[in-house]
Design an enzyme around this catalytic site. Sequence first.
Site, PDB file in Angstrom:
ATOM      1  N   GLY A 177       0.786  -1.291   0.089  1.00 45.82           N
ATOM      2  CA  GLY A 177      -0.048   0.041  -0.056  1.00 45.82           C
ATOM      3  C   GLY A 177       1.000   1.271   0.195  1.00 45.82           C
ATOM      4  O   GLY A 177       2.178   1.034  -0.343  1.00 45.82           O
ATOM      5  N   CYS A 178       0.198   2.523   0.236  1.00 42.97           N
ATOM      6  CA  CYS A 178       0.691   3.572   0.406  1.00 42.97           C
ATOM      7  C   CYS A 178       2.158   3.488   0.917  1.00 42.97           C
ATOM      8  O   CYS A 178       2.187   3.092   2.296  1.00 42.97           O
ATOM      9  CB  CYS A 178       0.047   4.577   0.925  1.00 42.97           C
ATOM     10  SG  CYS A 178       0.824   6.355   0.952  1.00 42.97           S
ATOM     11  N   PHE A 179       3.333   4.105   0.683  1.00 42.52           N
ATOM     12  CA  PHE A 179       4.612   3.998   1.343  1.00 42.52           C
ATOM     13  C   PHE A 179       4.577   4.706   2.676  1.00 42.52           C
ATOM     14  O   PHE A 179       5.521   4.650   3.277  1.00 42.52           O
ATOM     15  CB  PHE A 179       5.733   3.962   0.585  1.00 42.52           C
ATOM     16  CG  PHE A 179       5.835   5.036  -0.778  1.00 42.52           C
ATOM     17  CD1 PHE A 179       5.280   6.429  -0.360  1.00 42.52           C
ATOM     18  CD2 PHE A 179       6.492   4.703  -1.897  1.00 42.52           C
ATOM     19  CE1 PHE A 179       5.349   7.392  -1.531  1.00 42.52           C
ATOM     20  CE2 PHE A 179       6.514   5.855  -3.030  1.00 42.52           C
ATOM     21  CZ  PHE A 179       6.042   7.088  -2.465  1.00 42.52           C
TER      22      PHE A 179
END
Length: 169
Positions: free
Chosen positions: A12-14
């Site tokens: 997912g979003c880092f």
Amino acid sequence: MNDYKKAYIAGGCFWGMEELFRVRPGVRDTEVGYLGGDNENPTYRNHPGHAEGIEITYDPRETSFKKLLDYFFRIHNPTTLDQQGNDRGSSYRSTIFFKNEEEKKTSEAVIKMVNDSGRWKGDAVTTLEPFTVFWAAEPEHQDYLIKHPNGYTCHFERFDSFLKEQKQA
């Protein structure tokens, strides 16, 4: 001279992944970037096929690849294909980028342990991809949630360690 190692994961979003991993025991550094895609020098606006991932530099005397993966499976939902929270697309896939056969086997064992636990409603769709190159994201994405404490994240600790269950079995 240190004997630090590096691990590469995407889930997912880092931003949220980095924020949670940065404070884990044994983690010495984190950097967000792009892995497993189609172009060189990817950017936030142009990273076809790349996952938003993190590079974790860790001290193997204080933690292990297996313990890092255990935490990875506790802070994101590995059962959603190409999605975490509101983020959708292959950039947000759940992937472990292994550097050698030992890491691949450890990854397979941890995925089996996660699936066997029954904690998630389905099996993990986490892919295993050979590590090739890590492209660091732009400076504004590094340490994002430190710079923007109320910024977006869909990552949080959902469970205790999967490794504790394994010891009891």
